[in-house]
Design an enzyme around this catalytic site. Structure first.
Site, PDB file in Angstrom:
ATOM      1  N   LEU A  55       0.802  -1.221   0.000  1.00 33.59           N
ATOM      2  CA  LEU A  55       0.000   0.000   0.000  1.00 33.59           C
ATOM      3  C   LEU A  55       0.834   1.269   0.000  1.00 33.59           C
ATOM      4  CD1 LEU A  55      -2.767  -0.952   2.570  1.00 33.59           C
ATOM      5  CD2 LEU A  55      -2.910  -0.951   0.075  1.00 33.59           C
TER       6      LEU A  55
ATOM      7  N   GLY B  86       9.266  -4.930  -8.787  1.00 34.88           N
ATOM      8  CA  GLY B  86       7.814  -4.964  -8.626  1.00 34.88           C
ATOM      9  C   GLY B  86       7.080  -4.010  -9.539  1.00 34.88           C
TER      10      GLY B  86
ATOM     11  N   HIS C 189       5.884   1.964  -7.324  1.00 33.80           N
ATOM     12  CA  HIS C 189       7.173   2.661  -7.218  1.00 33.80           C
ATOM     13  C   HIS C 189       7.141   3.908  -8.082  1.00 33.80           C
ATOM     14  CE1 HIS C 189       9.144  -0.284  -4.796  1.00 33.80           C
ATOM     15  NE2 HIS C 189       8.881  -1.245  -5.640  1.00 33.80           N
TER      16      HIS C 189
ATOM     17  N   ASP D  39       0.188  -8.771  -6.546  1.00 32.14           N
ATOM     18  CA  ASP D  39       1.550  -8.437  -6.110  1.00 32.14           C
ATOM     19  C   ASP D  39       1.824  -6.953  -6.367  1.00 32.14           C
ATOM     20  OD1 ASP D  39       4.033  -8.903  -4.965  1.00 32.14           O
ATOM     21  OD2 ASP D  39       4.966  -9.351  -6.889  1.00 32.14           O
TER      22      ASP D  39
ATOM     23  N   ASN E 194       5.444  -4.824   5.161  1.00 36.12           N
ATOM     24  CA  ASN E 194       6.771  -4.215   4.998  1.00 36.12           C
ATOM     25  C   ASN E 194       6.681  -2.714   4.779  1.00 36.12           C
ATOM     26  OD1 ASN E 194       5.570  -4.613   2.519  1.00 36.12           O
ATOM     27  ND2 ASN E 194       7.477  -4.989   1.428  1.00 36.12           N
TER      28      ASN E 194
ATOM     29  N   HIS F  99       7.965 -15.579   1.243  1.00 37.66           N
ATOM     30  CA  HIS F  99       8.504 -15.046  -0.024  1.00 37.66           C
ATOM     31  C   HIS F  99       9.638 -15.978  -0.411  1.00 37.66           C
ATOM     32  CE1 HIS F  99       9.357 -12.047  -3.055  1.00 37.66           C
ATOM     33  NE2 HIS F  99      10.621 -12.087  -2.744  1.00 37.66           N
TER      34      HIS F  99
END
Lengths: 459, 328
Positions: free
Chosen positions: A74, A334, A319, A315, A105, A190
């Site tokens: 998020l 990602g 960014h 997923d 995270n 992971h």
């Protein structure tokens, strides 16, 4: 189609009803009131519509349980310049997702009760999709001390994971799996052995050509094989996220055949793209684990179809440009995925790999089941729905994404399938312009003309 | 997959020189011929060649280098370019200014050619997409170092008279070497047979797919080769991480008289420098003036870089009255 969005009595008519849990796939209607499904079926409203109900004519479109995205980042708290709970919620709504589960995270890490409460409070404020969170397995994601799994579970943590880091220490993983049984929760791994997974892309010819350090698929398999031994020993429930290669699928298949409590998920990019997407150092194609070979991509698509993969998650990894416009080694891994989850996944149906109902299972009942939740059309459950046209051609245009970040390698990618309406607790939180008839030109962009604010007025 | 345009019109028709991968035999031949012209001239005679007079060349090095930077600087100055050297500690770049910011700053300076070295693979390519001038890759991470491969090819061609049909062994840290990659692309394109020799820990996966033969036994790999190309082993990779020790590496992968005897009697030795004597090469072999081309490589470096600068600035001079045609 009406645009009212109050959670009063609502009749969704002329729909193709799809409910993976019950196996329902028939034309029919659904009736909801007070945000709850009251009735559903092919012969509903044969005796006429109920008085005073809002009528939503689906015009033959598919009506299914809202999608459950079990793996989302998020950005909030800590990276609000990349994504906030609000922007992610709007993006999710546009993607037909009604529930999403956030990785812990963040900054600070969700490793205590306050972190889980923060997410729940922010989601309540936004009043869009349902936002849940995982707790970290270990404090500060350091891989050493277990978090208060019991307390976090009581406050709503749906499972535990160290996000983009594997729980590397075998002893810590053993205890996490073992202790998780006290609250019957799931540990999500992971799958990347950190001492081996130093490479920036899949190892092999292309990495060698580009002079990039390779990440071998065995880095993934090693973690899964070890963990499965620990699962066997402890009886803890285990989930492998982001499965990327054929070897991992073989291992998971064998474990399932032996009756171990293991489930697996992957993301659309792993069954849509292969390592060649990296091309000339395209950082938008940098993932963790990395995109693999064509053989692996093919195996993943088959595994989604045959059920070895229980769930497809976006997923979603937002960014900003500063994190991606870098030399490949330094760029963040990602992609954003909330708004392309359904349309990319539908390619498996259009390609003849699996029936639509099975695909929807991987996006609704599958992930919900792993997290001990429900995502189906059974009367009495919250009215969380997606109404979509599986055939409508569209071209993915990240510039139209509602997500704050636009890092998608699928720019210009042609897909079939568009979300028309997303309903949470009986309120329409997203509606796309239905006036364009199905079968419009493929040059048009994914419906982005949303009215995401409409849901808030009804609150 | 030959570029027919390039074959039909001899010359080098790319905006940048980022790597040797994908260059055609004609393009490589053109650059080597151009370099040959410079190589045969007395350095003092064309010290003031006006070819790049009034043009700006920036040496942008994100990684310390004396030899390559000096070689480019000398090449540019012999063509009368204005040369600016910028050394940037990459560690300080990481903190704030991104590579893109650097590109924007450089654009404002209006250079004609940018010569870039960077510790990350692909970084020079990224920069080349953002600047308005030609870019020469002076080494990016483990990816490519095209002018090194060109100067190696020129050195070989001058001694052996050809590249096609030769067998060349590249030995050492293949995994991390941009010199190895640029050389194997260039040499295989020109019809040479290339072998790579390294311990498995320093051999990148899938290397055979690049058209070379891989050997972990150095003696077998050196059998009947025409050229032995040694690579430098970085200090940080010697002490137990990739190989157990220097002495063990030297024992199995260092070039000495004994191993060299496997090669053809007239086999020649090359090294991109700087050498680690007693690590990858024995002093006796390195200093053998009959066998070692190491000094010649350095000389050819300047000639090749002059050729590359000339080729990349050809369009700048088209219709440029400052440079008379005979100045080329």
């Amino acid at each position: 189609m009406a645009t009212r969005s109050e959670a009063g009595p609502t009749a969704y008519i002329n729909a193709r009803l799809l409910d993976p849990r019950s196996g329902l796939d028939e034309p029919g209607a659904l009736f909801a009131d007070q945000g709850v499904v009251r009735d559903v079926g092919p012969r509903l409203f044969n005796d006429g519509l109920p008085d005073g109900a809002e009528v939503i004519d689906c015009a033959g479109a598919c009506l299914a349980p809202g999608l459950v995205d079990m793996r989302v980042q998020l950005g909030e708290p800590g990276n609000e310049h990349k994504e906030t709970i609000e922007t992610a919620s709007r993006a999710a709504a546009a993607g037909g997702i009604t529930s999403m589960v956030a990785l812990p995270n963040t900054d600070p890490v969700v490793d205590d009760v306050a972190g889980i409460e923060f997410i729940a409070r922010r989601a309540r404020e936004e009043k869009l999709v349902k936002v849940y969170g995982y707790g970290a397995v270990t404090r500060r994601l350091e891989g050493r001390e277990l978090v208060e799994m019991g307390l976090l579970s009581e406050y709503g943590a749906l499972g535990f994971t160290d996000g983009l880091q594997a729980v590397a220490d075998a002893q810590v993983m053993r205890r996490a799996l073992s202790y998780s049984r006290t609250v019957d929760t799931v540990i999500l791994q992971h799958p990347q052995e950190p001492s081996l997974a130093t490479g920036a892309m899949n190892s092999g010819e292309l990495a060698t050509r580009l002079g990039l350090s390779g990440n071998h698929l065995l880095n993934e398999v090693i973690v899964i094989e070890r963990d499965l031994r620990l699962v066997e020993m402890t009886g803890g429930r285990y989930h492998v996220a982001n499965v990327t290669c054929a070897e991992s699928l073989e291992v998971i298949r064998r474990a399932k055949a032996r009756g171990l409590p293991v489930t697996a998920s992957t993301a659309p990019h792993y069954f849509t793209l292969n390592e060649t997407a990296v091309g000339d150092y395209r950082t938008f194609a940098k993932m963790t684990p990395p995109l693999r070979s064509e053989r692996d991509r093919e195996a993943l698509a088959a595994a989604v179809a045959d059920g070895t993969i229980d769930a497809i998650a976006s997923d979603h990894s937002p960014h900003d440009q500063d994190a991606k416009r870098l030399p490949f080694n330094m760029a963040e891994p990602g992609i954003v995925g909330l708004e392309s989850l359904l349309s990319l996944s539908l390619a498996l149906v259009h390609g003849g790999r699996m029936p639509l109902l099975d695909l929807l299972r991987r996006l609704t009942d599958g992930p919900a089941g792993i997290l001990k939740g429900r995502a189906d059309l059974t009367p009495g459950l919250p009215c969380d729905l997606v109404i979509f046209d599986p055939e409508r051609p569209a071209t993915i245009d990240p510039d139209h994404f509602l997500s704050k970040s636009k890092n998608s390698p699928f720019e210009g990618h042609m897909v079939q399938g568009a979300v028309l309406r997303t309903v949470v607790d009986g309120r329409s939180i997203f509606t796309s312009d239905l006036s364009t008839p199905s079968g419009s030109t493929p040059g048009s962009s994914t419906p982005g003309s949303s009215t995401p604010g409409s849901g808030r007025q009804a609150a | 997959m030959q570029d027919f345009e390039a074959i039909a019109r001899p010359g080098y028709r790319h905006r940048h020189l980022l790597g040797t991968e994908g260059l055609t035999p004609a393009e490589i031949g053109y650059l080597l011929d151009l370099a040959e012209n410079y190589a045969v001239q007395d350095p003092r005679a064309h010290q003031h060649s006006p070819l790049l007079s009034g043009h700006t060349v920036i040496n942008l090095f994100f990684e310390t280098s004396t030899r390559t930077r000096t070689s480019f600087e000398l090449a540019a100055k012999r063509l009368s370019a204005d040369v600016i050297n910028m050394s940037v500690a990459w560690s300080s770049i990481k903190k704030g200014e991104t590579l893109i910011d650097t590109a924007m700053t450089l654009n404002a300076m209006h250079p004609d050619v940018l010569i870039v070295r960077h510790p990350d693979s692909g970084a020079v390519k990224l920069l080349s997409e953002k600047v308005h001038c030609s870019v020469i890759n002076a080494g990016d991470g483990s990816h490519e170092h095209p002018t090194q491969a060109l100067l190696d090819a020129l050195t070989i061609r001058r001694r052996k008279g050809k590249l096609a049909g030769l067998t060349v062994a590249i030995c050492g840290d293949i995994m991390h070497s941009r010199v190895a990659r640029s050389n194997l692309h260039l040499l295989t394109t020109m019809g040479a047979r290339v072998r790579v020799i390294a311990p498995p820990t320093l051999m990148p996966s899938g290397i055979e797919r690049l058209g070379v033969e891989a050997y972990m036994d150095m003696r077998a790999g050196l059998r009947d080769v025409d050229i032995v190309m040694m690579l430098r082993l970085q200090t940080e990779r010697m002490q137990g991480s990739y190989v157990p020790s220097i002495r063990e590496y030297f024992r199995f992968y260092g070039l000495d008289r004994d191993k060299l005897a496997m090669a053809k009697p007239d086999a020649l030795i090359m090294h991109p420098g700087p050498m680690n004597r007693g690590v990858e090469i024995d002093s006796e072999v390195a200093d053998d003036i009959d066998r070692s081309l190491i000094q010649e490589q350095v000389e050819m470096g300047v000639a090749v870089r002059m050729a590359c600068l000339e080729a990349l600035t050809a369009d700048l001079r088209a219709g440029d009255p400052r440079v008379p045609a005979e100045g080329r």
